[in-house]
Design a protein around this motif. Structure first.
Motif, PDB file in Angstrom:
ATOM      1  N   VAL A   8      -7.963  -0.912  -7.216  1.00 21.82           N
ATOM      2  CA  VAL A   8      -7.199   0.209  -6.674  1.00 21.82           C
ATOM      3  C   VAL A   8      -5.778  -0.249  -6.371  1.00 21.82           C
ATOM      4  CG1 VAL A   8      -9.143   1.492  -5.711  1.00 21.82           C
ATOM      5  CG2 VAL A   8      -8.066  -0.307  -4.353  1.00 21.82           C
ATOM      6  N   CYS A   9      -4.870   0.709  -6.410  1.00 26.78           N
ATOM      7  CA  CYS A   9      -3.467   0.471  -6.060  1.00 26.78           C
ATOM      8  C   CYS A   9      -3.013   1.484  -5.025  1.00 26.78           C
ATOM      9  CB  CYS A   9      -2.569   0.599  -7.293  1.00 26.78           C
ATOM     10  SG  CYS A   9      -2.645  -0.782  -8.427  1.00 26.78           S
ATOM     11  N   LEU A  10      -2.123   1.041  -4.159  1.00 26.48           N
ATOM     12  CA  LEU A  10      -1.323   1.966  -3.346  1.00 26.48           C
ATOM     13  C   LEU A  10       0.035   2.068  -4.031  1.00 26.48           C
ATOM     14  CD1 LEU A  10      -2.009   0.917   0.363  1.00 26.48           C
ATOM     15  CD2 LEU A  10      -3.125   2.698  -0.995  1.00 26.48           C
ATOM     16  N   MET A  11       0.382   3.277  -4.431  1.00 24.44           N
ATOM     17  CA  MET A  11       1.582   3.498  -5.241  1.00 24.44           C
ATOM     18  C   MET A  11       2.483   4.522  -4.567  1.00 24.44           C
ATOM     19  SD  MET A  11       1.649   5.368  -8.947  1.00 24.44           S
ATOM     20  CE  MET A  11       1.138   6.902  -8.130  1.00 24.44           C
ATOM     21  N   GLU A  12       3.764   4.190  -4.469  1.00 24.17           N
ATOM     22  CA  GLU A  12       4.725   5.200  -4.006  1.00 24.17           C
ATOM     23  C   GLU A  12       4.847   6.265  -5.079  1.00 24.17           C
ATOM     24  OE1 GLU A  12       8.391   3.323  -2.991  1.00 24.17           O
ATOM     25  OE2 GLU A  12       7.598   2.446  -1.129  1.00 24.17           O
ATOM     26  N   MET A  13       4.699   7.520  -4.700  1.00 20.26           N
ATOM     27  CA  MET A  13       4.647   8.584  -5.688  1.00 20.26           C
ATOM     28  C   MET A  13       6.028   8.954  -6.205  1.00 20.26           C
ATOM     29  SD  MET A  13       1.544  11.035  -4.400  1.00 20.26           S
ATOM     30  CE  MET A  13       1.444  11.782  -6.031  1.00 20.26           C
ATOM     31  N   ALA A  14       6.076   9.172  -7.526  1.00 23.94           N
ATOM     32  CA  ALA A  14       7.288   9.588  -8.229  1.00 23.94           C
ATOM     33  C   ALA A  14       6.915  10.782  -9.109  1.00 23.94           C
ATOM     34  CB  ALA A  14       7.818   8.434  -9.075  1.00 23.94           C
ATOM     35  N   PRO A  15       7.913  11.474  -9.669  1.00 27.44           N
ATOM     36  CA  PRO A  15       7.617  12.670 -10.457  1.00 27.44           C
ATOM     37  C   PRO A  15       6.749  12.423 -11.693  1.00 27.44           C
ATOM     38  CG  PRO A  15       9.923  12.656  -9.804  1.00 27.44           C
ATOM     39  CD  PRO A  15       9.361  11.324  -9.424  1.00 27.44           C
ATOM     40  N   LEU A  28       3.730  10.667 -14.285  1.00 25.81           N
ATOM     41  CA  LEU A  28       2.285  10.510 -14.149  1.00 25.81           C
ATOM     42  C   LEU A  28       1.949   9.072 -13.764  1.00 25.81           C
ATOM     43  CD1 LEU A  28      -0.590  11.680 -14.487  1.00 25.81           C
ATOM     44  CD2 LEU A  28      -0.475  10.975 -16.890  1.00 25.81           C
ATOM     45  N   ASP A  29       1.700   8.860 -12.469  1.00 31.03           N
ATOM     46  CA  ASP A  29       1.300   7.543 -11.955  1.00 31.03           C
ATOM     47  C   ASP A  29       2.301   6.452 -12.329  1.00 31.03           C
ATOM     48  OD1 ASP A  29      -1.030   8.734 -10.946  1.00 31.03           O
ATOM     49  OD2 ASP A  29      -2.122   8.357 -12.803  1.00 31.03           O
ATOM     50  N   THR A  30       3.573   6.786 -12.251  1.00 31.69           N
ATOM     51  CA  THR A  30       4.614   5.848 -12.673  1.00 31.69           C
ATOM     52  C   THR A  30       5.313   5.152 -11.512  1.00 31.69           C
ATOM     53  OG1 THR A  30       6.227   7.657 -12.703  1.00 31.69           O
ATOM     54  CG2 THR A  30       5.091   7.157 -14.777  1.00 31.69           C
ATOM     55  N   GLY A  31       4.983   5.497 -10.288  1.00 30.32           N
ATOM     56  CA  GLY A  31       5.710   4.961  -9.144  1.00 30.32           C
ATOM     57  C   GLY A  31       5.454   3.489  -8.906  1.00 30.32           C
ATOM     58  N   PRO A  32       6.305   2.856  -8.110  1.00 34.04           N
ATOM     59  CA  PRO A  32       6.140   1.432  -7.799  1.00 34.04           C
ATOM     60  C   PRO A  32       4.895   1.183  -6.950  1.00 34.04           C
ATOM     61  CG  PRO A  32       7.907   2.385  -6.489  1.00 34.04           C
ATOM     62  CD  PRO A  32       7.503   3.430  -7.461  1.00 34.04           C
ATOM     63  N   VAL A  33       4.301   0.024  -7.140  1.00 29.73           N
ATOM     64  CA  VAL A  33       3.064  -0.339  -6.447  1.00 29.73           C
ATOM     65  C   VAL A  33       3.397  -1.198  -5.228  1.00 29.73           C
ATOM     66  CG1 VAL A  33       0.910  -1.656  -6.656  1.00 29.73           C
ATOM     67  CG2 VAL A  33       1.677  -0.189  -8.541  1.00 29.73           C
ATOM     68  N   VAL A  34       2.776  -0.877  -4.099  1.00 29.74           N
ATOM     69  CA  VAL A  34       3.041  -1.627  -2.867  1.00 29.74           C
ATOM     70  C   VAL A  34       1.876  -2.533  -2.483  1.00 29.74           C
ATOM     71  CG1 VAL A  34       4.619   0.135  -2.023  1.00 29.74           C
ATOM     72  CG2 VAL A  34       2.214   0.219  -1.340  1.00 29.74           C
ATOM     73  N   ALA A  35       0.675  -2.282  -3.027  1.00 31.44           N
ATOM     74  CA  ALA A  35      -0.478  -3.138  -2.737  1.00 31.44           C
ATOM     75  C   ALA A  35      -1.574  -2.835  -3.751  1.00 31.44           C
ATOM     76  CB  ALA A  35      -0.999  -2.907  -1.317  1.00 31.44           C
ATOM     77  N   HIS A  36      -2.427  -3.817  -3.984  1.00 30.32           N
ATOM     78  CA  HIS A  36      -3.556  -3.580  -4.874  1.00 30.32           C
ATOM     79  C   HIS A  36      -4.717  -4.481  -4.473  1.00 30.32           C
ATOM     80  CE1 HIS A  36      -1.900  -7.185  -6.863  1.00 30.32           C
ATOM     81  NE2 HIS A  36      -3.142  -7.392  -7.302  1.00 30.32           N
TER      82      HIS A  36
END
Length: 313
Positions: free
Chosen positions: A134-141, A143-151
């Motif tokens: 699993v990833c925690l991802m900052e959301m961007a417009p 499809l699941d393209t935002g930067p990842v902050v933890a996994h």
């Protein structure tokens, strides 16, 4: 203490919401899909996330769509510091993502950038991946393209099913959120952009995909059968109807004759049904007849006739 808005719908999202409820923060609103008809009576049934939210007397929002000024203003009334999203099921426009003071975090069931999209759990098993996570991802417009902050990663065994991996990743996602939310909110977790290398997309599952093509290899079919359990359940044609296949594994073929057509039953016994494929032999160990229940092949064969030489389509 953070003011948290949460958006999620199915069982996968429940551990993430529970993690927030067990933590120090204030869950000010829960967004979830509108109630859907379910069961034989087709009565409206609340989502698992809604059921948990109501049990904790939380404010529940169920908009049909979020691309309206009304939806944006309604979210603003809750003044959230952060929006946590887990398998919500609606696309979040930029106007919604811009409302929370800190932005939005998504709990995604893959190790991004591998398996962006709708069905990362099943596609990982189907592809033969040796690990998921699993990833925690900052959301961007996108499809699941935002930067990842933890996994957090977990190995996959050769008996993993879509159902077992779903449950493990749901719990892993809740634990990761509980462990990392405060650090992210305090700016202690860098947001790492996803690399372009390794991007794959997990297309949404369809019931049509469940039909077995015996020309594929036994290994490919075994993975697909596991990936599609518990939905949409792999199936093949049998006696003019559909036989559902819940578990199977590759096994040494009892015949190596090149003339044996894929789909032909080459052995039938208590250990399973051995069926020739395009490459190798597949042993079916748990099946489900039309209108029946799932059962081991040994039990199935006591009430149904499948013989060596029969063809499954």
């Amino acid at each position: 203490m953070l003011r948290v808005a949460f958006a999620g719908t199915p069982d996968f999202a429940v551990p993430a919401l529970q993690a927030l409820l067990d933590g120090p923060h204030d869950v000010v609103a829960v967004y979830t899909q509108p109630d859907r008809p379910a069961g034989r009576g087709r009565r409206l049934r609340p989502s698992p996330v809604k059921a948990l939210a109501l049990a904790h007397d939380l404010s529940v929002e169920q908009p049909q769509r979020l691309r309206t000024d009304e939806a944006v203003e309604r979210l603003r009334t809750y003044a959230p510091d952060v929006l946590i999203v887990a398998a919500y099921g609606l696309i979040l426009p930029t106007t919604i993502l811009d409302v929370p003071r800190l932005g939005a975090l998504n709990v995604h069931a893959s190790l991004l950038p591998r398996w962006r999209g709708a069905a990362p759990i099943q596609r990982a098993i189907e592809a033969g991946d040796t690990e998921s996570g699993v990833c925690l991802m900052e959301m961007a417009p996108g499809l699941d393209t935002g930067p990842v902050v933890a996994h957090a990663a977990t190995p996959l065994s050769d008996t993993e099913t879509g159902g077992s991996l779903h449950d493990r990743l749901a719990d892993l996602g809740g634990a990761l959120l509980a462990a990392k939310l405060d650090d992210w909110a305090a700016g202690r977790l860098p947001a790492v952009p996803q690399p372009e290398a390794g991007v794959t997309y997990a297309a949404k599952l369809t019931s049509d995909e469940a039909w077995i093509d015996w020309r594929a290899s036994a290994e490919q079919l075994a993975r697909r059968i596991r990936a599609f359990n518990p939905w949409p359940i792999a199936r093949c044609g049998w006696a003019g109807d559909a036989l559902r296949i819940r578990f199977a594994r590759p096994t040494p073929a009892m015949t190596t004759a090149e003339s044996v057509t894929p789909g032909t039953v080459v052995a039938a016994g208590d250990e399973g049904l051995d069926v020739m494929t395009g490459e190798g032999c597949l042993r079916l160990t748990e099946v489900q007849a039309p209108g029946g229940r799932a059962q081991p092949v040994a039990d199935f064969l006591r009430g149904h006739a499948i013989h060596v030489g029969d063809t499954l389509t």
